[in-house]
Design an enzyme around this catalytic site. Structure first.
Site, mmCIF file in Angstrom:
data_model
loop_
_atom_site.group_PDB
_atom_site.id
_atom_site.type_symbol
_atom_site.label_atom_id
_atom_site.label_comp_id
_atom_site.label_asym_id
_atom_site.label_seq_id
_atom_site.Cartn_x
_atom_site.Cartn_y
_atom_site.Cartn_z
ATOM 1 N N LYS A 198 0.853 -1.455 -0.204
ATOM 2 C CA LYS A 198 0.022 -0.082 -0.050
ATOM 3 C C LYS A 198 0.678 1.169 0.216
ATOM 4 C CE LYS A 198 -4.039 -1.771 1.934
ATOM 5 N NZ LYS A 198 -4.913 -2.101 3.132
ATOM 6 N N LYS A 237 -6.423 -11.251 -4.995
ATOM 7 C CA LYS A 237 -7.419 -11.542 -4.176
ATOM 8 C C LYS A 237 -8.624 -10.374 -4.707
ATOM 9 C CE LYS A 237 -6.539 -8.415 -0.318
ATOM 10 N NZ LYS A 237 -6.794 -8.228 1.127
ATOM 11 N N LYS A 293 -12.317 -4.646 -2.688
ATOM 12 C CA LYS A 293 -12.984 -3.683 -3.011
ATOM 13 C C LYS A 293 -12.172 -2.611 -3.796
ATOM 14 C CE LYS A 293 -16.639 -0.971 -3.718
ATOM 15 N NZ LYS A 293 -17.406 -1.300 -4.877
HETATM 16 P P1 TYM Z 1 -10.830 -6.705 5.507
HETATM 17 O O1 TYM Z 1 -11.952 -5.739 5.836
HETATM 18 O O2 TYM Z 1 -9.937 -6.432 4.226
HETATM 19 O O3 TYM Z 1 -11.514 -7.973 5.256
HETATM 20 C C1 TYM Z 1 -12.380 -8.839 6.079
HETATM 21 C C2 TYM Z 1 -11.936 -10.040 6.425
HETATM 22 O O4 TYM Z 1 -12.395 -10.582 4.930
HETATM 23 C C3 TYM Z 1 -11.010 -11.431 4.803
HETATM 24 N N1 TYM Z 1 -11.004 -11.395 3.291
HETATM 25 C C4 TYM Z 1 -10.646 -12.173 2.420
HETATM 26 N N2 TYM Z 1 -10.778 -13.812 2.498
HETATM 27 C C5 TYM Z 1 -10.616 -14.344 1.645
HETATM 28 N N3 TYM Z 1 -10.683 -13.774 0.118
HETATM 29 C C6 TYM Z 1 -10.433 -12.632 -0.181
HETATM 30 N N4 TYM Z 1 -10.588 -12.142 -1.048
HETATM 31 C C7 TYM Z 1 -10.642 -11.504 1.172
HETATM 32 N N5 TYM Z 1 -10.809 -10.355 1.336
HETATM 33 C C8 TYM Z 1 -11.055 -10.223 2.280
HETATM 34 C C9 TYM Z 1 -9.885 -10.665 5.363
HETATM 35 O O5 TYM Z 1 -8.838 -11.666 5.806
HETATM 36 C C10 TYM Z 1 -10.691 -10.319 6.813
HETATM 37 O O6 TYM Z 1 -10.683 -11.423 7.585
HETATM 38 N N6 TYM Z 1 -7.060 -5.671 8.856
HETATM 39 C C11 TYM Z 1 -8.465 -6.296 8.382
HETATM 40 C C12 TYM Z 1 -9.414 -5.690 9.497
HETATM 41 C C13 TYM Z 1 -9.250 -5.906 10.918
HETATM 42 C C14 TYM Z 1 -9.095 -7.173 11.839
HETATM 43 C C15 TYM Z 1 -8.771 -6.627 13.347
HETATM 44 C C16 TYM Z 1 -9.249 -8.502 11.559
HETATM 45 C C17 TYM Z 1 -9.032 -4.744 11.854
HETATM 46 N N7 TYM Z 1 -8.693 -5.175 13.080
HETATM 47 C C18 TYM Z 1 -8.651 -7.685 14.373
HETATM 48 C C19 TYM Z 1 -9.062 -9.398 12.442
HETATM 49 C C20 TYM Z 1 -8.877 -8.814 13.968
HETATM 50 C C21 TYM Z 1 -8.954 -6.150 7.368
HETATM 51 O O7 TYM Z 1 -8.466 -5.006 6.701
HETATM 52 O O8 TYM Z 1 -9.844 -6.994 6.860
#
Ligand code: TYM
Length: 331
Positions: A111, A193, A196
């Protein structure tokens, strides 16, 4: 009951990558664990973002999660910025986190290339994640594969804090990821992957005509150029989605008809669209129902934040004391 924490950014719609990779697991785990789920709006402001639409996106994400099956009777759902202890614990954790570890995070490196001047929040993003999880002393974190490296760092922060301030006690646990078989769903462009920010998603709440508009041009087996070319389903992203949405008999038919060039890619996509819409229809209906009762959603988020805050305050009191901060005078 062991405790689970997980979060999702309101950076856009809830998409099938989030759903298959994490949120379906969140729903499944509600019966067996003390589950705390969070819409992480403070994480969503670490890059360039649209401030005007953030609160609506946060709301939509909460509605999407409830519609997908998060049950406020069995799990706690809240918005991260409604519990200010997350930011406070992050600050305290900043003091034990090595910068070198933050700089080697793959997501940061990826990023950071999008900025001329990299905001500090992008670097310390995983520290806030560690604070999210450890504020509730959660043992397990259901996530997709892209978050595994961040969890390694959360474990390191936990160990470092315990060693430095725990006074012989392992106060914070070492949280472990819980992955599903669908830990990395590939986007409709067949490139990376589903995400959005890459515009390669299918939203959980999108109407069927929009789903079809996205599926129609989606990438398939790159070697299948003409309809009469036999395909290799294992090389096709659309086939991999069939495995999650279509019944086993259909998945077999799809594979056979692709290998034998009996179907073109559009035929295969039409069948996927049908099963996808069948799976998503009840979620869309529940979302519409929740939108019609917004007071109920407000109540759920208010109750969720109150419960989260009760736990968060206890953790913070312990941490403050162990780090030597003078307790505030109560009047
Ligand atoms: P985020 O918002 O990008 O995604 C939310 C969850 O969806 C999973 N995910 C996917 N799994 C499989 N294939 C994909 N293409 C895919 N895209 C997204 C992500 O792995 C995630 O589990 N940093 C985190 C949010 C966060 C968080 C936390 C998670 C903040 N604090 C504490 C766990 C614990 C994030 O950006 O997820």
């Amino acid at each position: 009951m062991p405790r689970i924490f997980s979060g999702i950014q309101p950076s856009g719609e809830l998409h099938i990558g989030n759903w298959l990779g994490a949120v379906q697991n969140w729903v499944r785990l509600q019966d067996s664990y003390d589950c705390i789920y969070c819409v992480v709006d403070l994480h969503a402001i670490t890059g360039k973002y649209d401030a005007e639409s953030l609160s609506r996106r946060t709301w939509d994400m909460a509605v999407g999660l409830l519609a997908a099956g998060i049950d406020p009777g069995r799990a706690t759902l809240f918005v991260q910025s409604h519990v200010p202890e997350h930011s406070e614990l992050q600050w305290l954790f900043n003091t034990v986190t090595p910068i070198g570890e933050l700089e080697r995070m793959t997501q940061f490196k990826d990023k950071a290339t999008r900025f001329e001047s990299v905001p500090a929040g992008l670097l310390t993003y995983p520290v806030l994640m560690a604070a999210d999880i450890l504020l509730y002393r959660a043992d397990l974190v259901p996530v997709g594969e892209d978050q595994v490296q961040h969890l390694e760092l959360a474990r390191e922060i936990s160990r470092k804090w315990n060693a430095e301030f725990g006074r012989g006690m392992d106060y914070f646990p070492e949280p472990k990821p819980l992955l599903t078989e669908a830990k990395r769903i590939v986007g409709l462009d067949g490139q990376g992957k589903m995400s959005k920010s890459l515009g390669n998603t299918i939203g959980l709440l999108e109407p069927p005509e929009d789903v079809w508009a996205k599926l129609r041009p989606a990438k398939t087996d790159p070697a299948r150029v003409r309809r009469q070319d036999p395909g290799t389903p294992e090389h096709c992203n659309i086939y991999s989605l069939h495995r999650y949405f279509s019944p086993p008999g259909t998945v077999e038919t799809v594979a056979g008809n692709c290998r034998g060039a009996l179907w073109g890619c559009l035929d295969c996509k039409q069948v996927l669209a049908q099963h996808l819409n069948t799976a998503l229809a009840p979620i869309r209906d529940r979302a519409a129902e929740l939108e019609a009762h917004q007071g109920r959603v407000q109540q759920i988020l208010g109750d969720g934040a109150s419960r989260a805050r009760r736990i968060a305050r206890e953790t913070l009191a312990f941490v403050r004391e162990h780090m030597g901060l003078l307790p505030p005078t109560t009047t």
